[in-house]
Write an enzyme that holds these catalytic residues in place. Structure first.
Site, PDB file in Angstrom:
ATOM      1  N   TYR A 104      -6.121  -1.218  -6.820  1.00 21.37           N
ATOM      2  CA  TYR A 104      -5.695  -2.535  -6.020  1.00 21.37           C
ATOM      3  C   TYR A 104      -4.926  -2.293  -4.627  1.00 21.37           C
ATOM      4  CZ  TYR A 104      -1.256  -1.841  -8.856  1.00 21.37           C
ATOM      5  OH  TYR A 104       0.059  -1.257  -9.320  1.00 21.37           O
ATOM      6  N   GLU A 105      -4.497  -3.333  -4.305  1.00 22.82           N
ATOM      7  CA  GLU A 105      -4.192  -3.250  -2.661  1.00 22.82           C
ATOM      8  C   GLU A 105      -5.177  -2.899  -1.862  1.00 22.82           C
ATOM      9  OE1 GLU A 105      -1.905  -5.083  -2.212  1.00 22.82           O
ATOM     10  OE2 GLU A 105      -1.222  -5.147  -4.467  1.00 22.82           O
ATOM     11  N   GLY A 106      -6.545  -3.189  -2.219  1.00 26.30           N
ATOM     12  CA  GLY A 106      -7.656  -2.648  -1.298  1.00 26.30           C
ATOM     13  C   GLY A 106      -7.978  -1.085  -2.018  1.00 26.30           C
ATOM     14  N   GLN A 165      -9.548   1.638   1.851  1.00 29.87           N
ATOM     15  CA  GLN A 165      -8.618   2.488   2.788  1.00 29.87           C
ATOM     16  C   GLN A 165      -9.334   3.354   3.471  1.00 29.87           C
ATOM     17  OE1 GLN A 165      -5.541   1.380   2.595  1.00 29.87           O
ATOM     18  NE2 GLN A 165      -6.107   0.104   0.842  1.00 29.87           N
ATOM     19  N   ARG A 203       0.791  -1.240   0.010  1.00 26.99           N
ATOM     20  CA  ARG A 203       0.013  -0.104  -0.028  1.00 26.99           C
ATOM     21  C   ARG A 203       0.985   1.328  -0.017  1.00 26.99           C
ATOM     22  NH1 ARG A 203      -4.831  -2.406   3.869  1.00 26.99           N
ATOM     23  NH2 ARG A 203      -5.896  -3.546   2.512  1.00 26.99           N
TER      24      ARG A 203
END
Length: 598
Positions: free
Chosen positions: A442-444, A449, A298
């Site tokens: 991506y990555e949440g 977030q 992230r």
């Protein structure tokens, strides 16, 4: 064709003049010998590598993309990518911030941060191959067995092998509790992994001898949901006892995604057909182990958008100085030309300054966070380690979401500066926009977030972490509160700090009564918090610039820094007022809409 000049001067300003990194490092036994000259030498060479080796491959890599041989399941990366990676390994760059125990150079994370910003400016698609390896490295350092560390970490450190994170499956995105990949224990202590994964960045390629996949899967007796997930290391090629490569493990690339951007990176569909893996960490505790990698990723994703914001700004600025269109509203500026350069027009300047401010604010935040990471890992005082870790946890969703959202705003603004030419491939601007767009997902996703920030990092501990950051702001306000020259920078953050406390309490109370209130406010809340953090860092940068100017320093860099800070506080920071108002509008106007969304 676009160009790129590494922003070494601005990095050195943040590192040495604003954050005094070399002095901070003296308190860390592992990095006490890392001085400013060493840091400067490394980032100057890193800039040369990015500009000279990977940047020339950015457009060609986008045009060529990756190729899958469906018969062998092998992926060929764009022309030049493999050679560039070989130079990267030869130069020792993968080992920069890795532990000397595994062959690393042991330099601080904060130095590695600067390297990767420049690599992302130069070529985000290429940079994702070595970038993901750092996450795999961190996860194994934190949770791997001694045997796993001995087997994998030296090769990940050297860059001879790369790593991936295999989370997502076709039927589940962020909701990993739904994943179905299975792991069956074997008599020899290994596990037989079966399942499928999608959207695996750098999931298959020809740049390294082996790929170390970190795979989430379920044990036969695992509880349902996210509490029943375990983490496994599954290499592309099995590793023999002597460290040499053995037979091919049945973990294959079955397809490549055709994407909006980052065409040079292989986003793979992975099929796992009884591959041999080993457990990382405890059974059913895989998410805790994977979060080490995800949090590193992230921060890395925020860095990707920072890099693209910087390179897009540089090219838009050069174009605006050269392109002539119409005359200035306040009178002719270029008397020797048929029209004035478009940089004379107020709105063009607004677009350029927006990108510049978001690049410089993002750079300060990334360096600030990686310095906190160095302190969390290496400071001898336990309280400092704990406080630093708590601040990093608070700031990670802001780095990921705020910087990537800002990257979207900035790259689009820079493309707009070019007018119709920005929409044409040869100028390179539309690629920066396309490549950046995935970073918000991506990555949440950035909404995830925002929920993490508000629900977990702020309300989850009754605002304790936010108060710790607030103390840093309060200290600066106390230092400069009577300095009239700092008033235009100090008053806004002091005012927002007071408002943010009330705003957070109000959302928390409403959320206690109806959880949808938190979901409705979260995205707006994160942007308010992002501006609070940026505002603090811009105030610190302005503080240094004013001090240098008062001391007689005539370097125009400091005047430029002040002008950028003034623009930020006048034109971007006031967004917070609108955001707080829209957040307070609540969830009813979103959820009581069945007829509208029928």
């Amino acid at each position: 064709m676009p160009t790129y000049n590494p922003p070494v001067r601005d990095m050195q300003f943040v590192l040495h003049e604003v954050l005094n990194v070399a002095d901070e490092l003296k308190a860390l036994p592992a990095h006490a010998e890392t001085d400013a000259d060493t840091i400067n030498a490394v980032i100057e060479e890193a800039g040369k590598f990015a500009a000279e080796v990977t940047f020339p491959l950015n457009i060609s890599g986008d045009e060529e993309g990756c190729t899958l041989d469906k018969a062998t399941h092998e992926v060929t990366t764009p022309k030049g990518f493999k050679d560039a990676y070989a130079k990267y390994v030869e130069g020792g760059w993968p080992a920069l911030s890795c532990d000397p125990a595994f062959g690393g150079q042991g330099l601080p994370f904060v130095v590695n941060q600067c390297l990767f910003e420049m690599l992302n400016s130069a070529n985000q698609a290429w940079t994702m191959y070595p970038g993901l390896s750092h996450g795999a490295y961190e996860a194994l350092v934190a949770h791997g067995t001694e045997e796993q560390k001995k087997t994998y970490l030296p090769k990940l450190t050297s860059g001879e092998w790369t790593g991936t994170m295999c989370l997502t499956e076709p039927h589940c995105g962020t909701d990993l509790g739904l994943l179905r990949t299975k792991a069956e224990p074997q008599p020899d202590g290994s596990y037989r992994i079966t399942g499928s994964k999608i959207f695996i960045s750098a999931g298959e390629h020809d740049m390294a001898d082996n790929i170390i996949h970190l795979v989430l899967a379920r044990l036969p007796d695992a509880p349902k949901g996210s509490k029943g997930i375990s983490l496994f290391v599954v290499p592309k090629y099995k590793v023999k006892a002597d460290g040499s490569l053995g037979e091919r493990n049945p973990i294959f690339c079955a397809g490549l995604e055709h994407k909006m951007g980052i065409h040079g990176n292989a986003t793979a569909q992975i099929v796992i057909e009884g591959a041999t893996g080993s457990l990382v960490g405890e059974p059913n505790k895989g998410l805790q182990a994977m979060f080490v990698m995800m949090n590193a990723a992230r921060l890395g994703v925020g860095n990707q958008s920072l890099g693209l914001t910087e390179v897009a700004y540089q090219n838009a600025l050069a174009y605006a100085k050269d392109r002539i269109q119409m005359r200035s509203l306040s009178g002719v500026k270029a008397k020797d030309k048929e029209a004035d350069p478009i940089i004379v027009h107020p709105d063009v300047r607004k677009m350029l300054l927006t990108a510049k401010a978001y690049a410089e604010g993002g750079r300060a935040l990334q360096i600030f966070c990686t310095m906190l990471l160095d302190k969390e890992h290496h400071h001898p005082d336990e309280k400092v380690r704990k406080d630093s870790g708590e601040l990093v946890a608070l700031l990670t969703p802001i780095v990921k979401a705020f910087i990537t959202d800002n990257g979207h705003i900035a790259t689009n603004a820079c493309m707009q500066v070019f007018g119709g030419h920005g929409f044409i491939k040869e100028w390179g601007m539309e690629q920066f926009v396309r490549d950046n767009r995935i970073n918000m997902i991506y990555e949440g996703t950035n909404t995830i977030q925002s929920l993490d920030l508000l629900g977990r990092k702020v309300l989850g501990n009754n605002g304790a972490s936010l108060k710790k950051f607030g103390k840093l702001v309060a200290k600066l306000v106390e230092e400069e509160g009577v300095n009239e020259k700092m008033a235009e920078f100090i008053n806004p953050i002091a005012g927002l700090g007071d408002q943010l406390t009330k705003f957070t309490t109000e959302i928390g109370f409403k959320g206690f009564q109806n959880p949808d209130e938190v979901g409705a406010a979260a995205v707006d809340y994160l942007r308010v918090a992002g501006h609070f953090v940026f505002g603090y860092l811009f105030a610190r940068m302005a503080q240094v610039a004013l001090r240098e100017i008062a001391a007689g320093n005539t370097d125009p860099f400091y005047v430029a820094k002040l002008q950028t800070a003034r623009f930020y506080f006048a034109k971007l920071f006031p967004e917070t007022a609108t955001l707080m108002r829209t957040a307070r509008a609540g969830s009813k106007v979103l959820m009581d809409t069945d007829a509208a969304l029928a």
